[in-house]
Design a protein around this motif. Structure first.
Motif, PDB file in Angstrom:
ATOM      1  N   ASP A 173      22.530  -8.525  20.236  1.00 57.21           N
ATOM      2  CA  ASP A 173      22.652  -8.009  21.598  1.00 57.21           C
ATOM      3  C   ASP A 173      21.603  -6.931  21.879  1.00 57.21           C
ATOM      4  O   ASP A 173      20.931  -6.419  20.985  1.00 57.21           O
ATOM      5  CB  ASP A 173      24.062  -7.481  21.875  1.00 57.21           C
ATOM      6  CG  ASP A 173      24.470  -6.364  20.947  1.00 57.21           C
ATOM      7  OD1 ASP A 173      23.622  -5.508  20.647  1.00 57.21           O
ATOM      8  OD2 ASP A 173      25.640  -6.340  20.518  1.00 57.21           O
ATOM      9  N   GLU A 174      21.494  -6.579  23.154  1.00 59.61           N
ATOM     10  CA  GLU A 174      20.465  -5.649  23.604  1.00 59.61           C
ATOM     11  C   GLU A 174      20.596  -4.281  22.942  1.00 59.61           C
ATOM     12  O   GLU A 174      19.600  -3.631  22.605  1.00 59.61           O
ATOM     13  CB  GLU A 174      20.538  -5.499  25.123  1.00 59.61           C
ATOM     14  CG  GLU A 174      19.397  -4.713  25.734  1.00 59.61           C
ATOM     15  CD  GLU A 174      18.069  -5.445  25.677  1.00 59.61           C
ATOM     16  OE1 GLU A 174      17.022  -4.764  25.688  1.00 59.61           O
ATOM     17  OE2 GLU A 174      18.083  -6.685  25.590  1.00 59.61           O
ATOM     18  N   ALA A 175      21.835  -3.825  22.748  1.00 56.92           N
ATOM     19  CA  ALA A 175      22.060  -2.500  22.168  1.00 56.92           C
ATOM     20  C   ALA A 175      21.496  -2.405  20.762  1.00 56.92           C
ATOM     21  O   ALA A 175      20.910  -1.390  20.362  1.00 56.92           O
ATOM     22  CB  ALA A 175      23.553  -2.175  22.163  1.00 56.92           C
ATOM     23  N   ASN A 207      17.648  -2.286  20.811  1.00 60.69           N
ATOM     24  CA  ASN A 207      17.123  -0.997  21.263  1.00 60.69           C
ATOM     25  C   ASN A 207      17.149   0.066  20.174  1.00 60.69           C
ATOM     26  O   ASN A 207      16.513   1.125  20.318  1.00 60.69           O
ATOM     27  CB  ASN A 207      17.905  -0.500  22.482  1.00 60.69           C
ATOM     28  CG  ASN A 207      17.622  -1.337  23.718  1.00 60.69           C
ATOM     29  OD1 ASN A 207      16.594  -2.011  23.802  1.00 60.69           O
ATOM     30  ND2 ASN A 207      18.538  -1.317  24.680  1.00 60.69           N
ATOM     31  N   ARG A 208      17.873  -0.183  19.091  1.00 55.36           N
ATOM     32  CA  ARG A 208      17.951   0.789  18.002  1.00 55.36           C
ATOM     33  C   ARG A 208      16.721   0.710  17.096  1.00 55.36           C
ATOM     34  O   ARG A 208      16.513   1.581  16.262  1.00 55.36           O
ATOM     35  CB  ARG A 208      19.219   0.571  17.168  1.00 55.36           C
ATOM     36  CG  ARG A 208      20.514   0.721  17.966  1.00 55.36           C
ATOM     37  CD  ARG A 208      21.714   0.573  17.061  1.00 55.36           C
ATOM     38  NE  ARG A 208      21.921   1.763  16.243  1.00 55.36           N
ATOM     39  CZ  ARG A 208      22.749   1.810  15.203  1.00 55.36           C
ATOM     40  NH1 ARG A 208      23.408   0.719  14.841  1.00 55.36           N
ATOM     41  NH2 ARG A 208      22.898   2.919  14.517  1.00 55.36           N
TER      42      ARG A 208
END
Length: 341
Positions: free
Chosen positions: A283-285, A288-289
């Protein structure tokens, strides 16, 4: 008196049964020890190969599904490490040559493969999944694993691991044997990257795609090093800084595919200990990490084709240099076969 005799006979029978059970259990344990574990240990256990007990192994071929294979046998630690496309995909305990029958060190190639080979020198002993390294009898094959060197020079592997390795290699695959079985040493786990992949500019950032113009691509991100490495056909072609949380020791493997919208998307691959992740999209989250310099990503992006593999690991990318050069042994087809086993 008769009753006492009957009870005494029953007691003796129970004792005999218990003894037989213990003996059978001990024999069965010996068989299990000789054959090794039937299934792979969790992939995280490969972080410290010294934690593997005799007969244990880790096999995660989907970490690098294609590319050249390298087998690295460490006599000092009695451990074999398997690399594909420059990335470690397997680790196993082994048993090598005992005193008087030392396993030779050097760089070998697999000369022949035989699923059901039997020794010509040692009472027709079974050598399942044999992969010959020398014409005078040294080979990789399934065999006894007591936790110390006990072979006549061969490298004994767990039975199930030997079968998996047999399927992953071919004639001509490189096998490196190093160390000293008579002087065991305690070291950290084997490198994430194959020895040939970590020489040169280990610490510096670079981009050199000309080192390998084609072949399968694998990307490795190390939490401990906060770095990313790009390999193509087993050769390191790029390295840069990468920022990602170091809050987990879990190993994750991802492959690039096509999402529901038709756009490229990363999907988790289920490896040993993480089978529940298989097929789940990232997923996007989570994406982004992970932060990589835009200019480096722009260079890597054209290589990101369906099937590209990404490995996220807590391990360092390398643990020192690759050591001194090893002797290259004769692997010609016309080598003498006297004393073949």
């Amino acid at each position: 008196m008769q009753t006492m005799a009957i009870e005494g006979s029953r007691s003796m029978a129970r004792v005999s049964f218990k003894l037989a059970t213990l003996v059978f259990g001990a024999l069965l344990a010996g068989v299990v020890l000789a054959q090794g574990a039937k299934v792979s240990s969790p992939v995280e256990l490969a972080r410290r190969a010294d934690a593997l007990k005799p007969g244990q192994w880790v096999w995660a071929p989907r970490i690098a599904p294609s590319g050249p294979v390298l087998v690295y046998v460490d006599l000092s630690r009695q451990v074999a490490t398997i690399y594909r496309n420059g990335v470690r995909i397997g680790v196993s305990t082994v048993s090598t040559g005992k005193p008087g029958h030392a396993t030779p060190t050097g760089v070998f190639t697999i000369l022949e493969k035989n699923v059901e080979h039997h020794s010509n020198a040692y009472n027709n002993a079974s050598m399942p999944y044999q992969q010959r390294l020398t014409w005078d009898g040294v080979a990789l094959h399934a065999g006894g694993l007591p936790g110390y060197p006990e072979s006549h020079g061969c490298v004994h592997l767990p039975y199930a691991f030997a079968r998996e390795l047999f399927d992953a290699t071919r004639r001509g695959t490189t096998v490196v044997v190093t160390g000293d079985a008579s002087h065991a040493v305690t070291t950290d786990s084997a490198d994430v990257l194959a020895p040939s992949a970590v020489v040169g500019e280990q610490a510096g950032e670079f981009w050199a795609p000309e080192r390998a113009a084609s072949g399968p691509v694998t990307i490795v991100i190390s939490r401990s090093d906060q770095a990313v490495v790009v390999l193509r056909n087993g050769v390191e072609i790029g390295r840069a800084r990468a920022a990602l949380p170091a809050d987990s020791d879990a190993t994750h493997v991802l492959t690039l595919g096509t999402g529901a919208t038709g756009a490229p998307a990363w999907f988790y691959v289920g490896v040993a200990g993480h089978a529940n992740e298989s097929g789940r999209p990232v997923d996007e989250a989570v994406r982004n990490r992970v932060q990589v310099a835009p200019d480096f990503y722009a260079k890597v992006a054209p290589l990101l084709l369906p099937g590209t593999t990404l490995l996220v690991t807590a391990e360092p990318l390398s643990q020192g240099d690759a050591g001194t050069p090893l002797t290259v042994l004769n692997g010609r087809e016309d080598a003498p076969r006297s004393g073949e086993r």
